[in-house]
Design a protein around this motif. Structure first.
Motif: not given
Length: 309
Positions: A104-118, A174-178
């Motif tokens: 939640y913190l790393a992706t700016g509120g749980g944005d799945i698009f942001q998570a996949e970009v990273l 791990n830092a992304l919680g993924i």
């Protein structure tokens, strides 16, 4: 009074309904209190599993996060091997959330698009690094499974400072919680310009091999023909030799038989010889002989004429 009761009932119902929330199957819920992730006394994030749960209305809000495994298809990209050759690699990643607070913190509120970009950025870097240590043969044969395993382990490796979330390293999964569940390479191709050059070279090599094999085949065929002709000539000569020997023996035997029989009856022998001479002499109508009628040659004819008279 009735209106007041209705208003109070509505407020109580609203407060009651706002105090409970439902987490669906395949989701997990985290509670935010004034925008901060709510933790327990052990400083662990409160993660709510599927079911009915309670929260304080107005003070706490719930963020639902998808806990299922996600599949991220990566666009085919160009990578350079150890031998400085380009490859077009098409791949995909399967991932899921393993730390909902970090995610939640790393992706700016749980944005799945942001998570996949990273995630895509990190995966591309790791895959590029691993492919750069291998040659083409290793990538497409024995090391293909090891390649994806190394990338998977590298993506899941990393640490985070729990006391200061501002130090989150987004280059670590791990830092992304993924957690990256699986990494697969769907297809490995050569660039068009490289594949055309390789195809032309392979075609030229195959044509050279074909010409060599044809010439070797023709050479072997000529040798086989020469050997066969030699064997045939030997067999024919041996057969003719044997035939002449058999024929000579037969003629000798016939001559012997004739000699034995004609020696017993010399008169009959002379008579037969004369008949054969007559036959051979008068075989053709155009034959012309100038002999005296009382010649020894016409001895038997004259006798027959005399008998008929």
């Amino acid at each position: 009074m009735r209106k007041v009761l209705i208003c109070l009932s509505s407020i109580l119902f609203f407060l009651f309904s706002s105090s409970f929330f439902i987490v669906k199957e395949g989701e997990r819920g985290i509670v935010l209190q004034f925008g901060r992730v709510l933790r327990n006394n052990e400083q662990k994030t409160l993660v709510y599993t599927p079911g009915l749960h309670f929260k304080f209305p107005f003070l706490e809000t719930v963020k639902m996060l998808d806990a299922r495994i996600h599949t991220m298809d990566n666009q085919a990209d160009r990578f350079v091997t150890k031998e400085k050759k380009d490859l077009i690699v098409d791949s995909y990643i399967k991932w899921r959330i393993n730390d909902f607070s970090r995610y939640y913190l790393a992706t700016g509120g749980g944005d799945i698009f942001q998570a996949e970009v990273l995630l895509k950025r990190k995966f591309s870097d790791r895959l590029r690094s691993e492919i750069g240590c291998l040659n083409v043969k290793e990538i497409v044969t024995d090391s293909r499974g090891r390649l994806t395993t190394d990338v998977l382990n590298s993506l899941n490796r990393g640490t985070i400072n729990l006391e200061n979330t501002s130090l989150i390293n987004v280059n670590s999964m791990n830092a992304l919680g993924i957690q990256v569940v699986d990494v697969r390479i769907k297809q490995i191709n050569l660039p068009v310009e490289v594949s055309d050059a390789i195809y032309n070279r392979m075609r030229a090599e195959r044509e050279a091999v074909a010409r060599s094999q044809r010439s070797q085949g023709q050479e072997k065929a000529e040798k086989l023909r020469a050997t066969a002709d030699y064997k045939v000539s030997i067999i024919l000569s041996e057969a003719k030799k044997e035939a002449l020997i058999i024929k000579g023996k037969g003629e000798a035997k016939v001559t012997k038989i004739f000699a034995e029989n004609f020696s017993k009856e010399p008169y009959f022998y002379y008579f037969i010889r004369s008949l054969r001479a007559y036959e051979n002499s008068f075989k053709k109508n155009e034959n012309l002989m100038l002999l005296s009628s009382d010649s020894e040659f016409f001895k038997y004819i004259n006798k027959m004429i005399a008998i008929e008279k």
